[in-house]
Design an enzyme around this catalytic site. Structure first.
Site, mmCIF file in Angstrom:
data_model
loop_
_atom_site.group_PDB
_atom_site.id
_atom_site.type_symbol
_atom_site.label_atom_id
_atom_site.label_comp_id
_atom_site.label_asym_id
_atom_site.label_seq_id
_atom_site.Cartn_x
_atom_site.Cartn_y
_atom_site.Cartn_z
ATOM 1 N N ASP A 143 -9.804 -8.469 9.598
ATOM 2 C CA ASP A 143 -8.752 -8.880 10.551
ATOM 3 C C ASP A 143 -8.123 -10.234 10.172
ATOM 4 O O ASP A 143 -7.552 -10.917 11.005
ATOM 5 C CB ASP A 143 -9.323 -8.934 11.974
ATOM 6 C CG ASP A 143 -10.444 -9.955 12.086
ATOM 7 O OD1 ASP A 143 -10.765 -10.609 11.066
ATOM 8 O OD2 ASP A 143 -10.995 -10.103 13.192
ATOM 9 N N TYR A 159 0.802 -1.227 0.000
ATOM 10 C CA TYR A 159 0.000 0.000 0.000
ATOM 11 C C TYR A 159 0.839 1.283 0.000
ATOM 12 O O TYR A 159 0.309 2.371 -0.212
ATOM 13 C CB TYR A 159 -0.844 0.074 1.284
ATOM 14 C CG TYR A 159 -2.012 -0.870 1.419
ATOM 15 C CD1 TYR A 159 -1.900 -2.221 1.135
ATOM 16 C CD2 TYR A 159 -3.242 -0.397 1.891
ATOM 17 C CE1 TYR A 159 -2.978 -3.076 1.310
ATOM 18 C CE2 TYR A 159 -4.328 -1.243 2.065
ATOM 19 C CZ TYR A 159 -4.185 -2.588 1.771
ATOM 20 O OH TYR A 159 -5.248 -3.420 1.945
ATOM 21 N N ASP A 176 11.662 -40.214 -27.236
ATOM 22 C CA ASP A 176 11.164 -38.903 -27.687
ATOM 23 C C ASP A 176 11.484 -38.719 -29.179
ATOM 24 O O ASP A 176 12.330 -37.908 -29.551
ATOM 25 C CB ASP A 176 11.844 -37.823 -26.815
ATOM 26 C CG ASP A 176 11.389 -36.418 -27.150
ATOM 27 O OD1 ASP A 176 10.330 -36.264 -27.784
ATOM 28 O OD2 ASP A 176 12.106 -35.464 -26.771
HETATM 29 C C1 SPV Z 1 10.648 -31.257 -24.471
HETATM 30 O O1 SPV Z 1 10.410 -30.988 -23.289
HETATM 31 O O2 SPV Z 1 10.256 -32.285 -25.005
HETATM 32 C C2 SPV Z 1 11.421 -30.326 -25.288
HETATM 33 C C3 SPV Z 1 12.439 -29.483 -24.663
HETATM 34 O O3 SPV Z 1 11.237 -30.341 -26.494
HETATM 35 S S1 SPV Z 1 13.928 -30.348 -24.769
HETATM 36 O O4 SPV Z 1 13.750 -31.662 -24.152
HETATM 37 O O5 SPV Z 1 14.934 -29.570 -24.101
HETATM 38 O O6 SPV Z 1 14.267 -30.512 -26.193
HETATM 39 MG MG MG Z 2 10.189 -31.993 -27.191
#
Ligand code: SPV
Ligand code: MG
Length: 431
Positions: free
Chosen positions: A91, A75, A204
Site C-alpha cells: 500500500d 502494467y 582550458d
Molecule cells: C569540455 O567540457 O571541456 C569539452 C566540451 O571539451 S567543450 O567545452 O564544448 O569543448
Molecule cells: Mg574539454
C-alpha cells in the site's frame, strides 16, 4: 482457479517480497511480472542481477506459478494479456510517481472486473539502506567501469552532466525529477577539461596536469557510483597517452574522449576565433590504436572526438575521420559543433548511422541547446553530455551573493538565496 498478478524488479529480494508472494498466492495462481533491465533503467540504478538471473530466482520461489517479463513500469500491456482476477501490491504506492501507474492498474482491471488488493507495506524493510549497500559496493573501480557500456545497451540515451568536485558530483548523483510515469536522473558523469580547469581558476589549455585531474576524479568517485567519462583533451603525446590511459582504466573510469587536435589546445567553443590545429587522420588513428593496445579490460572505451565541424573543415572530412577512427579501434565517436542550430550535427548523425548502426555516438549540445533528448535519440545519438552547466550556474549564484553582501554591508539579505545551516550540515553524512 483464479489468477493473481504482481510485478517486481526483485534485484534485491527481501522478506517484503516474500510476504507479498505468500499473500498473493493464497488468492489463486500467481503470475509474477519481472521488470526487464530496460524497464528498471527508466527509474532507478542498474540492477545488480540481470533479467535472466532475476527470472531464474523467481521461477524457483514457492508460490510462484508463472514468471513473465514486464517491459515497462506500466502494467497495462501485461494485464490485458493475462487478465488476472487480482493484482497485489503493497500500500506504499498511493502517492508519488507510482500513483499514476496504480491508477492505470485500477482502470485496466475494470475491463474484466478485476480487483486491486493492497497489503500493508512490510515496515521493517529499509530499501534505502539496502540500496546504500549496493550503491557503495558498485562504486568500486571494477564494478563501476562496465556501467557505461551497460547503460548504452539499456537506455535510449545516456544522460550525462559535468561534475568538477565532490559537491557538484553529489548533485549529479542525487538529482532526480519525477515526470509522468518516469523518474529522470543523470546516468553518468562528465569530467570536463573546461570545468575542471575553471574550478581551479585555470584556462582550458591542457594546463591542469593529469595528477591534478586525478585528484578531481578521486573527489568525484568518493561520493558517487555512476560511471565517469573523462574529457582527455588531445590525449597528449602518444608516448604519454599509453601510460595515462592505463591509470585511467585502473581507476574505474568508463571512457575517455580524446579530440583530434595537436599543439596548444584551446576550448572548441572558441572555434576558429583562435588558432587551433587538427591532427592528421594518420597520427590520430595511431594514438587510438596505441591506446587500445594498452588497455586491460573490454569495458573501457576510447571515444574519438571529431573537430572538423568546429574547425570548418566540412562534413565530408568529419565523416571520413569517423570511418578512419572506427577502423583504428575507437569504441565510440563524439561529434562536436558550435553552431546555434543543430542542423550540421543532425546531418552528421544521419550519415554516420548509414554506415554504422551500432558504434556509440556522443554529442554535446552546448550551443544548439534547444534540442530535446528525444530528438537526439531519433538521430541515433547514444550519449548526451551537458558539459558545463553546473559550474556555469554556480558562479553567477556565488557572485550574486557576494555582491549583495557588499551592497548591504551585512549578510541578512543573502540568506533567502542560501541553503540553511542545518541543510549544509546534514548534506554530507559523517560516516
Ligand atoms: C569540455 O567540457 O571541456 C569539452 C566540451 O571539451 S567543450 O567545452 O564544448 O569543448
Ligand atoms: Mg574539454
Amino acid at each position: 482457479m483464479k489468477t493473481v498478478y504482481i510485478a517486481i524488479s526483485a534485484d534485491i529480494l527481501h522478506h517484503g517480497h516474500i510476504n507479498l508472494i505468500k499473500k498473493a498466492s493464497e488468492y489463486g495462481d500467481l503470475i509474477v511480472g519481472v521488470l526487464t533491465d530496460e524497464a528498471i533503467a527508466t527509474y532507478k540504478r542498474l540492477p545488480v542481477l540481470d533479467f535472466k538471473q532475476r527470472l531464474f530466482i523467481l521461477e524457483n520461489i514457492q508460490g510462484v506459478k508463472k514468471v513473465v517479463a514486464q517491459e515497462s513500469l506500466d502494467y497495462t500491456d501485461n494485464l490485458r494479456k493475462y487478465k488476472p482476477d487480482y493484482v497485489f501490491h503493497g500500500d506504499d504506492w498511493k502517492d508519488g510517481v507510482q500513483s499514476k501507474i496504480r491508477q492505470n492498474v485500477i482502470e485496466t482491471l475494470k475491463e474484466w472486473d478485476g480487483e486491486l488488493i493492497e497489503i500493508p507495506f512490510t515496515q521493517d524493510v529499509s530499501i534505502d539502506k539496502l540500496n546504500e549497500v549496493v550503491k557503495s559496493a558498485s562504486s568500486i573501480p571494477d564494478a563501476r567501469r562496465g556501467k557505461l557500456r551497460k547503460l548504452i545497451s539499456l537506455k535510449p540515451i545516456v544522460r550525462t552532466i559535468e561534475a568538477h568536485n565532490g559537491l557538484s558530483a553529489l548533485v549529479v548523483e542525487n538529482a532526480k525529477v519525477s515526470k509522468d510515469e518516469k523518474v529522470n536522473r543523470f546516468d553518468a558523469i562528465w569530467v570536463s577539461s573546461l570545468t575542471d580547469s575553471t574550478a581551479k581558476g585555470k584556462p582550458d589549455i591542457e594546463l591542469v596536469d593529469m595528477t591534478s585531474r586525478i585528484n578531481t576524479i578521486n573527489e568525484i568517485m568518493e561520493v558517487t557510483s555512476k560511471p565517469i567519462i573523462l574529457d582527455g583533451d588531445t590525449g597528449g603525446l602518444v608516448e604519454h597517452f599509453v601510460f595515462n590511459i592505463k591509470t585511467i582504466e585502473r581507476l574505474g573510469i568508463s571512457a575517455i574522449i580524446i579530440e583530434d587536435k595537436i599543439g596548444l589546445k584551446k576550448n572548441s567553443l572558441l572555434g576558429t576565433e583562435v588558432e587551433q590545429t587538427q591532427d592528421s587522420i594518420e597520427n590520430f588513428c595511431e594514438k587510438i590504436s596505441a591506446g587500445k593496445k594498452s588497455l586491460k579490460t573490454d569495458e573501457f572505451m576510447i571515444i574519438a572526438r571529431i573537430e572538423s565541424l568546429i574547425l570548418k573543415q566540412g562534413m565530408d572530412d568529419a565523416i571520413k575521420r569517423a570511418k578512419a577512427y572506427i577502423n583504428a579501434g575507437a569504441d565510440g565517436i563524439m561529434i562536436h559543433s558550435r553552431e546555434k542550430e543543430p542542423d550540421e550535427i543532425f546531418e552528421f548523425c544521419e550519415k554516420f548511422r548509414k554506415f554504422t548502426p551500432d558504434i556509440p555516438l556522443v554529442v554535446v549540445p552546448t550551443s544548439f541547446n534547444q534540442v530535446y533528448e528525444e530528438e537526439l535519440i531519433e538521430k541515433g545519438v547514444n550519449i548526451v553530455i551537458y558539459a558545463n552547466h553546473l559550474i556555469r550556474s554556480s558562479y553567477p549564484a556565488m557572485l550574486n551573493t557576494a555582491n549583495k553582501i557588499l551592497e548591504n554591508e551585512r549578510c541578512k539579505e543573502v540568506d533567502e538565496n542560501c541553503m540553511s545551516i542545518k541543510e549544509i550540515l546534514n548534506l554530507i553524512p559523517d560516516k
